[in-house]
Design an enzyme around this catalytic site. Structure first.
Site, mmCIF file in Angstrom:
data_model
loop_
_atom_site.group_PDB
_atom_site.id
_atom_site.type_symbol
_atom_site.label_atom_id
_atom_site.label_comp_id
_atom_site.label_asym_id
_atom_site.label_seq_id
_atom_site.Cartn_x
_atom_site.Cartn_y
_atom_site.Cartn_z
ATOM 1 N N SER A 158 -9.375 1.145 3.591
ATOM 2 C CA SER A 158 -8.637 1.978 2.672
ATOM 3 C C SER A 158 -7.583 1.226 1.856
ATOM 4 O O SER A 158 -6.940 1.815 0.988
ATOM 5 C CB SER A 158 -7.961 3.114 3.429
ATOM 6 O OG SER A 158 -7.067 2.600 4.376
ATOM 7 N N LYS A 217 0.855 -1.187 0.000
ATOM 8 C CA LYS A 217 0.000 0.000 0.000
ATOM 9 C C LYS A 217 0.891 1.237 0.000
ATOM 10 O O LYS A 217 1.946 1.250 0.660
ATOM 11 C CB LYS A 217 -0.853 -0.049 1.261
ATOM 12 C CG LYS A 217 -1.929 1.019 1.401
ATOM 13 C CD LYS A 217 -2.697 0.757 2.707
ATOM 14 C CE LYS A 217 -3.848 1.735 2.901
ATOM 15 N NZ LYS A 217 -4.547 1.484 4.182
ATOM 16 N N SER A 233 -9.565 -1.361 7.545
ATOM 17 C CA SER A 233 -9.001 -1.180 6.206
ATOM 18 C C SER A 233 -8.243 -2.352 5.631
ATOM 19 O O SER A 233 -7.805 -2.271 4.486
ATOM 20 C CB SER A 233 -8.079 0.051 6.196
ATOM 21 O OG SER A 233 -8.833 1.197 6.445
#
Lengths: 469, 61
Positions: free
Chosen positions: A157, A82, A181
């Site tokens: 996320s 990420k 997330s």
């Protein structure tokens, strides 16, 4: 093996074949990158792709392994991370316009450990800006699309990471979780996602969303793969104030699917809002657990009705504190929805934040008592399958403003309290969208969570289903 | 205190940040029920002791 066969290999099989030289790192990395190029226009799962450096690194790895210099299960494996993790010399944006061209000088702790393990980072995945969101639509770089249906969200996320693994762009990805997330995108994208106990994996060098709730987590196609990805990156790091002293990680070695007599709690009052197909899949999973010799225990924890509110107030205030300086100078450069949330957090006073911490402590004590009766709390990860992109941020159906038995509480309490949690696929609905179940353990009982998830995956095959993309 | 006053009190904490009226309106909507949320959490957590946390220096291995 041909490229398609290489792509299909999960981490466990790929590692074995790399070690046995049945597949080369160059083949595996090239296959993942070609797959990325083939479908990325449908997913928008990546912010930065590292084709040339990754292939160059893969060639060096192949030479090293040929010399007998084999480092372990991640050596030569293509992984994605990420875009919250600082990566030396590689654009690290946080999904934000503010950092769209930032090149860190140093690697984050996660990247240091991945490099030491010989993993090959092939790209930085897309996300909600600085981790603020549950959809992965709040990115300066555009929304992430779900590989099962590109008109649906991937969840957030860490949506880019989940989408990448689901779409066979590498067997392993690392993300972060503050609210849900890791677990929510894992559920929406039909893969396994794991968030360990708070402090197990160092957060040094990653952007903070809310310092008391931020975790590093990971995505893979099975629990066994998760443990292979977890062992090399877990461990004490003095640079992260939340890092915990722990024995040398050996989650893979201790993975044991014998879960007879394990007690699993089910918070039935919180399941009323769950979609009927999701509920059906979850009940079938409970039957599978019962078949494996587990005891299913119906529970209510009334204090959990305040979990989502408490988590929201805590993360809003902490996020505002973290972003205060940038916000004053760059508020127009934030994604508008994220900017509104940070601004709202800036209106929370210190005494109000402390009030939320008292509530959090009460909830913590309630869960401590529950975990004396059960080892795991199980529930659907999300109350619904991945909603349409067109529904925007409201599509998740979250409610973090009311003390009720709504599902948002089940999503938020594990990260709020630092509990280990794993989301595993447990079904596919009538629209061919995946359904996920989460298993939440007590503090530092990560192995129990992983063992139960492994037991489930040895009795079912939902985790082997793939999107048609 | 009237609700509008409560919202204004919160928005005053954003003093110095040049926010256009439309953004202020959206933020006002975000913060509108924060007082209620805080009041509910205050009642919920009333009997819980205040937490004391210290940060001890970590050991080096």
């Amino acid at each position: 093996m041909n490229r398609a066969e290489v792509l299909e290999l999960n981490l466990t099989d790929l590692s074995r074949r790399l070690a046995a030289r049945e597949v080369s790192s160059t083949e595996s990395v090239s296959a993942a990158l070609d797959r990325l190029e083939q479908i990325e226009s449908k997913l928008n799962a990546f912010i930065t792709v590292l084709r040339e450096p990754a292939i160059a690194e893969a060639k060096k790895v192949d030479e090293a392994i040929d010399r007998g210099d084999y480092r372990g299960p991640l050596h030569g494996v293509p992984v994605t991370i990420k875009d919250m993790f600082e990566t030396a010399g590689v654009r690290t944006t946080g999904g934000s316009k503010i950092l769209k061209d930032w090149l860190p000088e140093n690697d984050s702790a996660l990247v240091e450990k991945l490099r030491a393990a010989g993993a090959i980072i092939i790209g930085k995945t897309n996300l909600d800006e600085f981790g603020h969101g549950g959809t992965s639509t709040l990115s300066h770089f555009g929304p992430v699309h779900n590989p099962w249906n590109p008109e649906r969200i991937a969840g957030g996320s860490s949506g880019g990471s989940a989408a990448a693994v689901a779409a066979l762009i590498g067997p392993l990805s690392y993300g972060t979780e503050t609210g849900s997330s890791v677990r929510r995108p894992a559920s929406y994208c039909g893969i396994t996602g794991f968030k360990p106990t708070f402090g197990i994996i160092s957060r040094q060098g990653s952007f903070r969303g809310a310092w008391s709730q931020d975790h590093v987590g990971l995505f893979a196609r099975s629990v066994k793969d998760i443990t292979l990805g977890l062992d090399p990156v877990a461990g004490f790091d003095v640079r992260d104030p939340a890092s915990v002293q722990q024995e040398t990680p050996a989650y893979t070695a201790h993975l044991n699917p014998d879960v007879k007599n394990l007690r699993i709690g089910v918070l039935r009052p919180f399941l009323d809002s769950v979609n009927s197909e999701v509920r059906q899949a979850f009940e079938a999973a409970l039957k599978a657990f019962a078949g494996a010799g587990c005891a299913i225990v119906d529970l209510d924890v009334p204090e959990l009705r305040y979990a989502a509110m408490t988590s929201m107030l805590t993360s809003s205030a902490e996020s505002a504190g973290i972003n205060r300086h940038w916000f004053r100078e760059h508020h127009r450069d934030f994604v508008p929805h994220v900017a509104r949330g940070i601004a709202a957090g800036m209106t929370i006073t210190a005494s109000e934040y402390l009030t939320a911490q008292k509530a959090r402590q009460r909830i913590r004590e309630a869960l401590r008592a529950v975990y004396e009766k059960v080892a795991i709390i199980a529930s659907p990860t999300t109350a619904r399958v991945a909603p349409p992109l067109a529904d925007g941020v409201k599509g998740n159906g979250d409610d973090t403003r009311h003390a009720s038995a709504n599902h948002s509480n089940l999503l938020r309490f594990p990260s709020m309290l630092g509990l280990p949690g794993c989301s595993v696929p447990c079904g596919i609905n009538s629209e061919y969208l995946p359904i996920g179940m989460q298993l939440i353990g007590a503090w530092f009982n990560d192995q129990t969570v992983l063992n139960l998830a492994a037991a489930y995956q040895s009795a079912t095959d939902w985790h082997t289903k793939r999107p048609a993309l | 205190m009237e609700t509008t006053d409560k919202i204004a009190r919160r928005l005053a904490l954003l003093e110095g940040i040049d926010l256009p009226p439309a953004d202020l309106e959206a933020i006002a909507a975000e913060v509108a029920d924060l007082d209620r949320v805080v009041a509910e959490l205050e009642a919920f957590g009333r009997s819980t002791p205040w937490m004391s946390q210290q940060t001890q220096p970590g050991k080096k291995d």
